[in-house]
Write an enzyme that holds these catalytic residues in place. Sequence first.
Site, short mmCIF file in Angstrom:
data_model
loop_
_atom_site.label_atom_id
_atom_site.label_comp_id
_atom_site.label_asym_id
_atom_site.label_seq_id
_atom_site.Cartn_x
_atom_site.Cartn_y
_atom_site.Cartn_z
N CYS A 157 0.84 -1.19 0.00
CA CYS A 157 0.00 0.00 0.00
C CYS A 157 0.88 1.25 0.00
CB CYS A 157 -1.00 -0.04 1.16
SG CYS A 157 -2.36 1.16 0.96
N HIS B 172 -3.78 -4.66 -0.38
CA HIS B 172 -3.38 -5.29 0.88
C HIS B 172 -3.48 -6.81 0.76
CE1 HIS B 172 -3.07 -1.78 3.60
NE2 HIS B 172 -3.96 -1.24 2.78
N GLU C 103 -2.74 -8.94 2.97
CA GLU C 103 -3.20 -9.47 4.26
C GLU C 103 -4.69 -9.28 4.47
OE1 GLU C 103 -2.36 -5.14 5.20
OE2 GLU C 103 -1.65 -6.66 3.79
#
Length: 203
Positions: free
Chosen positions: A78, A184, A186
């Site tokens: 990011c 992202h 994650e």
Amino acid sequence: MIAIVDYGVGNLFSLSASLAHLGLDSTVTADPEKIRSADQIILPGVGAFGDAMDKLTSTGLVPLLKEQAQQKPLLGICLGMQLLFEQSSEYGTHQGLGLIPGKVEPLLPQVEPLGLKVPHMGWNQLQIQRPDPFLKYFRNGEYVYYVHSFYATGCQDYLLAQSPYGVQVPGLVKNGKVYGAQFHPEKSGDAGLRLLRAFGELV
């Protein structure tokens, strides 16, 4: 071991939890020796480019990260990806790490005339542009999760994958051992976990 760089900016818990879920050993650290001894490095980040770059500079880690990026895989996520570029025009002109050629520019002038909102937030398809070991577990067209108002430009030669949002948003970039993910991983479900697994296997 993966070193997650802690410089006061970034959602470190969800990233470290995702790596732990994959069985990948990681540590959140600002210790130069731990970063130097790591097998891979992740540079996370949320917020404004200038503030983040100031905080990263204040840690004294910038020369070390530039050195280590020549020796082992480094992944910016990011805002962490945006910091990898040469320059950003977010609230003024700010210099980045210069590890990937290109600049970071606002999305709004590009997408507002098309009726699209900024930030670019939510799930979007990631379209692979060229093969890479980082993408070995990823299927073309899978969805990943974005939250950003600025995007990388002038980096076509380093593009691994992109997502359509009025313009083609560089989703994954690579220069040597340096990788960047605008989305992202994650927060991108199983597809994102597979990307992190592949990164953990890079040597």
